[in-house]
Every structure is written in structure tokens, then in C-alpha cells.
Write a protein that holds these residues in place. Sequence first.
Motif, PDB file in Angstrom:
ATOM      1  N   ILE A 156       0.843  -1.192   0.000  1.00  0.00           N
ATOM      2  CA  ILE A 156       0.000   0.000   0.000  1.00  0.00           C
ATOM      3  C   ILE A 156       0.884   1.250   0.000  1.00  0.00           C
ATOM      4  O   ILE A 156       1.682   1.452   0.911  1.00  0.00           O
ATOM      5  N   SER A 157       0.724   2.095  -1.015  1.00  0.00           N
ATOM      6  CA  SER A 157       1.484   3.343  -1.107  1.00  0.00           C
ATOM      7  C   SER A 157       0.706   4.527  -0.532  1.00  0.00           C
ATOM      8  O   SER A 157       1.295   5.432   0.049  1.00  0.00           O
ATOM      9  N   TYR A 158      -0.598   4.530  -0.739  1.00  0.00           N
ATOM     10  CA  TYR A 158      -1.453   5.615  -0.264  1.00  0.00           C
ATOM     11  C   TYR A 158      -2.698   5.017   0.380  1.00  0.00           C
ATOM     12  O   TYR A 158      -3.190   3.972  -0.043  1.00  0.00           O
ATOM     13  N   VAL A 159      -3.217   5.731   1.381  1.00  0.00           N
ATOM     14  CA  VAL A 159      -4.473   5.360   2.035  1.00  0.00           C
ATOM     15  C   VAL A 159      -5.399   6.560   1.913  1.00  0.00           C
ATOM     16  O   VAL A 159      -5.032   7.677   2.285  1.00  0.00           O
ATOM     17  N   ILE A 160      -6.586   6.332   1.377  1.00  0.00           N
ATOM     18  CA  ILE A 160      -7.606   7.379   1.283  1.00  0.00           C
ATOM     19  C   ILE A 160      -8.876   6.797   1.882  1.00  0.00           C
ATOM     20  O   ILE A 160      -9.333   5.732   1.471  1.00  0.00           O
ATOM     21  N   THR A 161      -9.419   7.481   2.877  1.00  0.00           N
ATOM     22  CA  THR A 161     -10.580   6.958   3.585  1.00  0.00           C
ATOM     23  C   THR A 161     -11.694   7.986   3.658  1.00  0.00           C
ATOM     24  O   THR A 161     -11.447   9.193   3.643  1.00  0.00           O
ATOM     25  N   GLN A 162     -12.927   7.478   3.765  1.00  0.00           N
ATOM     26  CA  GLN A 162     -14.074   8.355   3.959  1.00  0.00           C
ATOM     27  C   GLN A 162     -14.155   8.807   5.411  1.00  0.00           C
ATOM     28  O   GLN A 162     -14.554   9.916   5.694  1.00  0.00           O
ATOM     29  N   ALA A 164      -0.156   6.794  13.833  1.00  0.00           N
ATOM     30  CA  ALA A 164       1.007   6.055  13.310  1.00  0.00           C
ATOM     31  C   ALA A 164       1.828   6.939  12.362  1.00  0.00           C
ATOM     32  O   ALA A 164       2.039   6.587  11.202  1.00  0.00           O
ATOM     33  N   PRO A 165       2.332   8.081  12.845  1.00  0.00           N
ATOM     34  CA  PRO A 165       3.095   8.961  11.947  1.00  0.00           C
ATOM     35  C   PRO A 165       4.396   8.330  11.445  1.00  0.00           C
ATOM     36  O   PRO A 165       4.934   8.753  10.425  1.00  0.00           O
ATOM     37  N   ARG A 166       4.883   7.302  12.125  1.00  0.00           N
ATOM     38  CA  ARG A 166       6.076   6.580  11.649  1.00  0.00           C
ATOM     39  C   ARG A 166       5.761   5.777  10.392  1.00  0.00           C
ATOM     40  O   ARG A 166       6.610   5.552   9.545  1.00  0.00           O
ATOM     41  N   LEU A 167       4.480   5.372  10.250  1.00  0.00           N
ATOM     42  CA  LEU A 167       4.047   4.542   9.124  1.00  0.00           C
ATOM     43  C   LEU A 167       3.367   5.352   8.019  1.00  0.00           C
ATOM     44  O   LEU A 167       3.518   5.031   6.839  1.00  0.00           O
ATOM     45  N   LEU A 168       2.581   6.351   8.420  1.00  0.00           N
ATOM     46  CA  LEU A 168       1.766   7.098   7.458  1.00  0.00           C
ATOM     47  C   LEU A 168       1.964   8.597   7.619  1.00  0.00           C
ATOM     48  O   LEU A 168       1.860   9.132   8.721  1.00  0.00           O
ATOM     49  N   GLU A 169       2.224   9.267   6.505  1.00  0.00           N
ATOM     50  CA  GLU A 169       2.327  10.720   6.482  1.00  0.00           C
ATOM     51  C   GLU A 169       0.961  11.289   6.111  1.00  0.00           C
ATOM     52  O   GLU A 169       0.400  10.943   5.066  1.00  0.00           O
ATOM     53  N   LYS A 170       0.406  12.137   6.956  1.00  0.00           N
ATOM     54  CA  LYS A 170      -0.892  12.757   6.682  1.00  0.00           C
ATOM     55  C   LYS A 170      -0.734  13.765   5.553  1.00  0.00           C
ATOM     56  O   LYS A 170       0.167  14.589   5.553  1.00  0.00           O
ATOM     57  N   LEU A 171      -1.604  13.657   4.573  1.00  0.00           N
ATOM     58  CA  LEU A 171      -1.624  14.570   3.429  1.00  0.00           C
ATOM     59  C   LEU A 171      -2.858  15.456   3.540  1.00  0.00           C
ATOM     60  O   LEU A 171      -3.776  15.170   4.308  1.00  0.00           O
ATOM     61  N   PRO A 172      -2.924  16.520   2.746  1.00  0.00           N
ATOM     62  CA  PRO A 172      -4.153  17.333   2.750  1.00  0.00           C
ATOM     63  C   PRO A 172      -5.362  16.467   2.348  1.00  0.00           C
ATOM     64  O   PRO A 172      -5.241  15.570   1.513  1.00  0.00           O
ATOM     65  N   ASP A 173      -6.485  16.744   2.964  1.00  0.00           N
ATOM     66  CA  ASP A 173      -7.702  16.017   2.622  1.00  0.00           C
ATOM     67  C   ASP A 173      -8.041  16.221   1.150  1.00  0.00           C
ATOM     68  O   ASP A 173      -7.734  17.257   0.568  1.00  0.00           O
ATOM     69  N   VAL A 174      -8.670  15.199   0.565  1.00  0.00           N
ATOM     70  CA  VAL A 174      -9.056  15.226  -0.840  1.00  0.00           C
ATOM     71  C   VAL A 174     -10.571  15.043  -0.904  1.00  0.00           C
ATOM     72  O   VAL A 174     -11.075  13.991  -0.523  1.00  0.00           O
ATOM     73  N   ALA A 175     -11.279  16.066  -1.345  1.00  0.00           N
ATOM     74  CA  ALA A 175     -12.738  15.992  -1.483  1.00  0.00           C
ATOM     75  C   ALA A 175     -13.396  15.450  -0.209  1.00  0.00           C
ATOM     76  O   ALA A 175     -14.256  14.581  -0.262  1.00  0.00           O
TER      77      ALA A 175
END
Length: 162
Positions: free
Chosen positions: A48-54, A63-74
Motif C-alpha cells: 500500500i502506497s497511499y491510504v484514502i478513507t471516507q 502512526a506517523p512513523r508509518l503514514l504521512e498525513k496529506l491534505p484532505d481530498v474531497a
Amino acid sequence: VAWRTNVEVMGGFLERNIDHAYANFFRRFPKRQATEAELAEYLRTFAISYVITQKTRPEFEQAPRLLEKLPDVAGRSAYRTRLPVSMFLEGKGVLRARTNRIEVRGSDPNTPLILSYHFHEALRCEPNCRVVRAKVRMDTVGLIRIPAPHPADLAVVNSYVF
């Protein structure tokens, strides 16, 4: 997204009652929060490269060591995986996937390959190679394993024949 682009999408319908659907993160962890170790194993197993959730999940935020928070998308929460991601759980090469076909180029013929794709009985390996089930802890279906020896360049194709 998968149909309109060449982006590979992990997920699917939670209610679909087939074994492959149990790999869906939200079906595997419907109410219980995944531990950081479980989340790391999931991201690695399924490349998994990206995670996008509703809906925001606490384990993603924690889990900031595992996942970098990006700006929300829609209105959806988005994260980029910080771990190295490879479609090869074992072996290496260059992989290209498209509908009903996974191509591997430049692999070591003497090293078995395990690909981060679900095994299915109708899959065949060309030329002169085999596809077998690789058991993995995170998934009951298993993943694609190509035993050595195999050609350096090969394709795993859906034969539609069981």
C-alpha cells in the motif's frame, strides 16, 4: 479509479461474501483498532502506497512513523505510506500489472518470487513457470508465488480455467 487510470486500488465492497474481500482493511478491523505492528504488516503485505478513507481511523492518525498525513481530498482523509513499498514480498524485478495480466521483467530465475497479489486457481505463469499459493499471515486466500527456477521475464495471466 482503477478502471479509469492505471492506479491499483486496494479495497472493495465490505459486504461481498468471498474470501478475497476479507483482505479489505475495514473488514479485517471493523471495530477493533489495528495495532501499529498490524498496520505495518498490512501495508507491507499488500504493498500500500497511499491510504484514502471516507472516515478517519485512529490508527492512521496515531502512526506517523508509518503514514504521512496529506491534505484532505474531497472531504476524504489521505495518507502516504512512509515504509518502503514493493510489489515483491520475495525476489525482485520490474513489475507491471494490468487487467488479467502481471508482467515481471529482470527477475533472478533462481530466486522464488512472491507477489503482493491474491492467488487464484485460474492464474497461469508463462512461459514455462508455475503459480502456487503463498501462505501469508494477513490473508486467508494467500498471494502469488512463483517457484524457482523460472524465466527472468514472465507473465502471470488469468486463464479463466480452474
